[in-house]
Motif scaffolding. Sequence first.
Motif, short mmCIF file in Angstrom:
data_model
loop_
_atom_site.label_atom_id
_atom_site.label_comp_id
_atom_site.label_asym_id
_atom_site.label_seq_id
_atom_site.Cartn_x
_atom_site.Cartn_y
_atom_site.Cartn_z
N GLY A 182 0.98 -0.86 -0.22
CA GLY A 182 -0.17 0.34 -0.23
C GLY A 182 0.51 1.38 0.39
N TRP A 183 2.08 1.49 -0.47
CA TRP A 183 2.82 2.47 -0.22
C TRP A 183 2.91 3.69 -0.89
CZ3 TRP A 183 4.47 -2.82 0.72
CH2 TRP A 183 5.64 -3.69 -0.29
N PHE A 184 2.50 2.86 -2.21
CA PHE A 184 2.90 4.00 -3.60
C PHE A 184 1.22 3.83 -3.84
CE2 PHE A 184 6.35 0.84 -5.27
CZ PHE A 184 7.40 2.40 -4.84
N TRP A 185 0.91 6.00 -4.24
CA TRP A 185 -0.65 6.08 -4.75
C TRP A 185 -0.96 5.23 -6.09
CZ3 TRP A 185 -0.80 7.23 -9.49
CH2 TRP A 185 0.28 7.85 -10.96
N TRP A 186 -0.27 3.71 -6.36
CA TRP A 186 -1.29 3.47 -7.15
C TRP A 186 -1.30 1.69 -6.91
CZ3 TRP A 186 3.77 5.23 -7.74
CH2 TRP A 186 4.82 4.26 -8.15
N GLY A 187 -1.10 1.55 -5.30
CA GLY A 187 -0.54 0.23 -4.55
C GLY A 187 -2.52 0.02 -4.24
N GLU A 188 -2.27 -1.07 -3.74
CA GLU A 188 -3.01 -1.38 -2.66
C GLU A 188 -3.83 -0.28 -1.61
OE1 GLU A 188 -4.05 -5.31 -2.33
OE2 GLU A 188 -5.35 -5.08 -0.39
N GLY A 189 -5.21 -0.52 -2.01
CA GLY A 189 -6.60 0.36 -0.85
C GLY A 189 -5.86 2.00 -1.31
N ARG A 190 -5.59 2.12 -2.57
CA ARG A 190 -5.20 3.57 -3.04
C ARG A 190 -5.25 3.58 -4.58
NH1 ARG A 190 -3.49 3.53 1.66
NH2 ARG A 190 -1.82 2.91 2.49
N CYS A 191 -7.06 2.61 -4.41
CA CYS A 191 -7.87 2.37 -6.02
C CYS A 191 -8.03 0.46 -6.23
CB CYS A 191 -6.89 2.41 -7.32
SG CYS A 191 -5.22 1.30 -7.83
N THR A 192 -9.45 1.06 -6.43
CA THR A 192 -9.52 -0.83 -6.40
C THR A 192 -8.61 -1.72 -7.49
OG1 THR A 192 -11.23 0.11 -8.93
CG2 THR A 192 -11.85 0.08 -6.48
N THR A 193 -8.98 -2.89 -7.62
CA THR A 193 -8.10 -3.99 -8.12
C THR A 193 -8.52 -3.17 -10.09
OG1 THR A 193 -9.63 -5.11 -7.89
CG2 THR A 193 -7.76 -5.28 -6.89
N GLU A 194 -9.81 -3.18 -10.34
CA GLU A 194 -9.79 -2.59 -11.48
C GLU A 194 -9.78 -1.57 -12.21
OE1 GLU A 194 -11.62 -4.56 -13.77
OE2 GLU A 194 -11.82 -5.72 -12.09
N GLN A 195 -8.86 0.06 -10.92
CA GLN A 195 -9.21 0.77 -11.76
C GLN A 195 -7.27 0.76 -11.81
OE1 GLN A 195 -9.63 2.96 -7.99
NE2 GLN A 195 -10.94 4.14 -9.20
N TYR A 196 -6.46 0.08 -11.10
CA TYR A 196 -5.36 -0.24 -11.44
C TYR A 196 -4.70 -1.28 -12.61
CZ TYR A 196 -1.08 -2.76 -11.29
OH TYR A 196 0.82 -2.87 -11.78
N LYS A 197 -5.77 -2.36 -13.41
CA LYS A 197 -5.51 -2.56 -14.71
C LYS A 197 -6.11 -1.69 -15.53
CE LYS A 197 -7.27 -7.58 -12.67
NZ LYS A 197 -8.38 -7.83 -12.29
N LYS A 198 -7.41 -0.88 -15.15
CA LYS A 198 -7.13 0.15 -16.11
C LYS A 198 -6.00 1.25 -16.63
CE LYS A 198 -11.86 0.77 -15.82
NZ LYS A 198 -13.28 1.78 -15.51
N LEU A 199 -5.40 1.20 -15.26
CA LEU A 199 -4.19 2.26 -15.24
C LEU A 199 -2.80 1.70 -16.00
CD1 LEU A 199 -2.63 4.93 -14.53
CD2 LEU A 199 -2.21 3.13 -12.65
N TYR A 200 -2.96 0.30 -16.08
CA TYR A 200 -1.45 -0.53 -16.46
C TYR A 200 -1.77 -0.57 -18.13
CZ TYR A 200 1.52 -3.33 -17.65
OH TYR A 200 2.94 -4.66 -17.45
N ARG A 201 -3.31 -0.89 -18.48
CA ARG A 201 -3.65 -0.97 -19.70
C ARG A 201 -3.63 0.35 -20.84
NH1 ARG A 201 -5.72 -6.03 -20.34
NH2 ARG A 201 -5.78 -5.11 -22.86
N TYR A 202 -4.21 0.64 -19.68
CA TYR A 202 -4.21 2.79 -20.31
C TYR A 202 -2.65 2.88 -21.02
CZ TYR A 202 -5.41 7.51 -21.48
OH TYR A 202 -6.02 8.91 -21.38
N THR A 203 -1.70 3.10 -19.63
CA THR A 203 -0.15 3.26 -19.51
C THR A 203 0.62 2.83 -21.10
OG1 THR A 203 0.15 3.44 -17.15
CG2 THR A 203 1.49 3.01 -19.28
#
Length: 357
Positions: A182-203
């Motif tokens: 949970g230490w980075f702003w893109w990590g556990e608890g800072r976004c949902t898993t779906e948002q994370y996946k979207k972020l990765y795929r968007y990148t």
Amino acid sequence: MNKIMTTLAALAIATSSVAASRQPAIKLINRLAQIQKQGIMIGHQDDPMYGCSWSWEEGRSDVKEVCGDYPAVMGFDLGDMELGKDKNLDGVPFDRMRKEIVKQHERGGIVTLSWHSNNPVTGKNAWDFEGDAVSKILPGGKLNKKFCSWLGKITDFILSLKTADGKKVPVIFRPWHEMSGGWFWWGEGRCTTEQYKKLYRYTHDFMMRRGCSNIVWAYSPNLADQTETVEHYEKYYPGDDVVDLIGIDIYQRAEHSNAQYQGWLRSELDVVKKVGENRKKLIALTETGYNNIPDSTWFTQALLPVLKEYPICYVLLWRNAWDNPMENYIAAPGKPSEQDFKEFYNDNKTLFVKDIK
Ligand code: BMA
């Protein structure tokens, strides 16, 4: 041929339809699969930039000064590039970084990039997890435009990695790493898993649209709190179509015994290996180390025995910060682990640049 090699051969075929648009990356993927049969490449973060007792002198490397060869893999970090700065968060000039990446490629070595991106909402560093940043930078969010300009800078740098005769230099890119902590702003608890996946795929989609045919995409979570499981490891996995290599980041700290560290390595690498076989992906130990290496035989007694049990293509040891001994992770001349690292180097499973040329 073991199972992972068979699946890697299948991977090369599966990706052949996109080979035209990803030629430099596919070439590197195939090379990594070949090298994996031979042994484990040893990597070091910021290797040619600074060491335990020096900084910025060209031609130096703690690894080379201990064992006579450069690490097979060199890692560099893009943090602060998104702000338009000319140096990264650890003071590494980006022009020098580009030069060293090309040099490493030309000497036959491999490069991996991470990105400790600042928090786009608060303007503080990657470890500032306030502000619900991921939702704000995704499409529809009010910082999407700003985020695209950040991605544009990273894209331009990666596209600028070329040899003198204009050939693109392939790199393993590991964006949004250690998301299961949970230490980075893109990590556990800072976004949902779906948002994370979207972020990765968007990148991924952003950079691929702009022609980053030289990126091998990596997924690298961090050590789980409990024994690792496939389900937990894959919690943030963004999809087979956007990932080429999977790995794990694990560190030993002063309060941990070697046995504890080895237990974690095995628990994680068992899962990484299984997922790699299932999904036909390359596997690696994407970051590891023991702060300031208090055990002088750590490389041959703690790390190596476990490495030998797994068909991983590389291990990346973190940086030897000249200004902070607690951020020293690989041997250097005069350090207690020097002799042990020479033995580690001489082992026929560990690969340095001369072994993979
Ligand atoms: C971290 C630490 C930091 C450093 C960052 C980016 O793990 O080593 O000191 O700034 O990586 O290299």
